[in-house]
Scaffold this active site. Structure first.
Site, mmCIF file in Angstrom:
data_model
loop_
_atom_site.group_PDB
_atom_site.id
_atom_site.type_symbol
_atom_site.label_atom_id
_atom_site.label_comp_id
_atom_site.label_asym_id
_atom_site.label_seq_id
_atom_site.Cartn_x
_atom_site.Cartn_y
_atom_site.Cartn_z
ATOM 1 C CG ASP A 185 -2.129 -0.792 1.117
ATOM 2 O OD1 ASP A 185 -2.453 -1.172 -0.013
ATOM 3 O OD2 ASP A 185 -2.778 -1.031 2.149
ATOM 4 C CE LYS A 219 -6.797 -0.509 -1.477
ATOM 5 N NZ LYS A 219 -7.583 -1.168 -0.444
ATOM 6 C CG MET A 251 -9.915 6.635 6.390
ATOM 7 S SD MET A 251 -10.690 5.125 5.777
ATOM 8 C CE MET A 251 -10.954 4.240 7.293
HETATM 9 C C1 LIG Z 1 -7.691 2.969 5.573
HETATM 10 S S1 LIG Z 1 -7.218 3.553 7.161
HETATM 11 C C2 LIG Z 1 -5.986 2.367 7.552
HETATM 12 C C3 LIG Z 1 -5.627 2.319 9.013
HETATM 13 C C4 LIG Z 1 -4.482 1.366 9.308
HETATM 14 N N1 LIG Z 1 -4.858 0.002 9.061
HETATM 15 C C5 LIG Z 1 -3.981 1.499 10.738
HETATM 16 O O1 LIG Z 1 -4.130 0.585 11.553
HETATM 17 O O2 LIG Z 1 -3.392 2.553 11.029
HETATM 18 C C6 LIG Z 1 -6.276 4.989 6.726
HETATM 19 C C7 LIG Z 1 -6.373 6.087 7.782
HETATM 20 O O3 LIG Z 1 -5.469 5.827 8.845
HETATM 21 C C8 LIG Z 1 -4.965 7.044 9.352
HETATM 22 N N2 LIG Z 1 -3.499 7.052 9.188
HETATM 23 C C9 LIG Z 1 -2.751 6.009 8.834
HETATM 24 N N3 LIG Z 1 -1.433 6.325 8.873
HETATM 25 C C10 LIG Z 1 -1.375 7.617 9.266
HETATM 26 C C11 LIG Z 1 -0.299 8.518 9.491
HETATM 27 N N4 LIG Z 1 0.963 8.146 9.330
HETATM 28 N N5 LIG Z 1 -0.590 9.778 9.908
HETATM 29 C C12 LIG Z 1 -1.866 10.155 10.095
HETATM 30 N N6 LIG Z 1 -2.920 9.344 9.879
HETATM 31 C C13 LIG Z 1 -2.686 8.086 9.487
HETATM 32 C C14 LIG Z 1 -5.654 8.159 8.581
HETATM 33 O O4 LIG Z 1 -6.823 8.515 9.283
HETATM 34 C C15 LIG Z 1 -5.975 7.455 7.275
HETATM 35 O O5 LIG Z 1 -7.024 8.117 6.593
#
Ligand SMILES: C[S@@+](CC[C@H](N)C(=O)[O-])C[C@H]1O[C@@H](n2cnc3c(N)ncnc32)[C@H](O)[C@@H]1O
Length: 247
Positions: free
Chosen positions: A36, A63, A170
């Protein structure tokens, strides 16, 4: 079953230091890595920069929010095709594969095709990104519970007051709606809110306000995804939270 197998690996939120040792070993043993964008690509780049040689072919299925260059169906097929060809496949996903990551769907799809699947948990952004801003999700006497919610979901039914921390993933595009709904419930308009953008990335930034002020603040600062939004009294523990001036 075939000789090939798929390992779903949580890359963590974007810093190789938060990849597990088990995840690193899976990457080192992989022949194909299906990666990803969020979290995963940054970790692969950092590992390379630090001299960790990975022999695997890397397939980028990154994505962007609202823009899916490779569909979920195509990703599922890719995993099965490579595993059926006898390859060791790592599916590298941001954060934890089982937290808003569609990891379970990918696991079930592969298993239905007779492919062995192992899951290596990752550090979820829901916990690690707030920690960057000094925000614990629970703290004795401040908050005893937390809920992680995707802002695509209904938040109307979330229980509790500001001692029940809410973590929105998100959540940037629907912040106005979420703030309105949560302010009109048990939390109140002056409940503290923090937005942490691009945790561990070059654009890391923290914005702190209240349910009443956060939408205007986010607009003024042009807050963007990816970001984690934290709502509740624990936000006031952050060094980024400026105390209200005495009246
Ligand atoms: C599809 S979700 C996936 C979450 C992922 N599986 C997790 O456990 O962190 C994606 C969301 O995770 C958050 N996110 C993931 N990595 C991030 C980062 N490095 N900084 C800020 N938000 C993050 C944001 O809200 C983003 O829109």
């Amino acid at each position: 079953m075939t000789d090939g197998a798929v390992t779903l690996v949580g890359a963590g939120p974007g810093d190789a230091g938060l990849l597990t040792l088990r995840g690193l070993r899976a990457l080192q043993e992989a022949e194909v890595i299906v990666a990803d964008r969020l979290g995963a690509r940054a970790v692969l780049a950092q590992l390379a920069a630090e001299g960790h040689e990975l022999a695997a072919e890397v397939i980028d299925v990154g994505k962007l929010p609202g823009h899916h260059p490779v569909t979920q169906d195509a990703i599922d097929e890719l995993l099965v095709t490579h595993a059926r060809a006898g390859r060791r496949v790592v599916r590298l996903k941001g954060g934890d594969p089982f937290v808003f990551g569609r990891g379970r769907e990918e696991q079930l799809f592969c298993e239905a095709a007779g492919i062995r699947v192992e899951v290596v948990s990752g550090v979820t952004s829901a916990v690690a990104v707030p920690a960057l801003a000094g925000i614990p999700l629970t703290q004795r006497g401040v908050a005893e519970t937390f809920t992680v919610v995707s802002a695509h979901d209904q938040i109307q039914t979330l229980p509790g007051g500001r001692d029940h921390t809410v973590v929105l993933l998100m959540g940037v595009n629907t912040l106005g709606h979420s703030a309105h709904v949560l302010a009109s419930g048990g939390r109140g308009a002056d409940c503290p809110v923090a937005i942490i953008e691009d945790g561990f990335g070059d654009g890391q930034r923290v914005t702190v306000g209240t349910l009443a002020t956060i939408v205007a603040l986010a607009a003024a600062r042009q807050v963007r995804s990816p970001a984690v939004v934290v709502i509740g009294d624990v936000v006031a523990l952050s060094p980024f939270a400026v105390p209200e001036p005495a009246a």
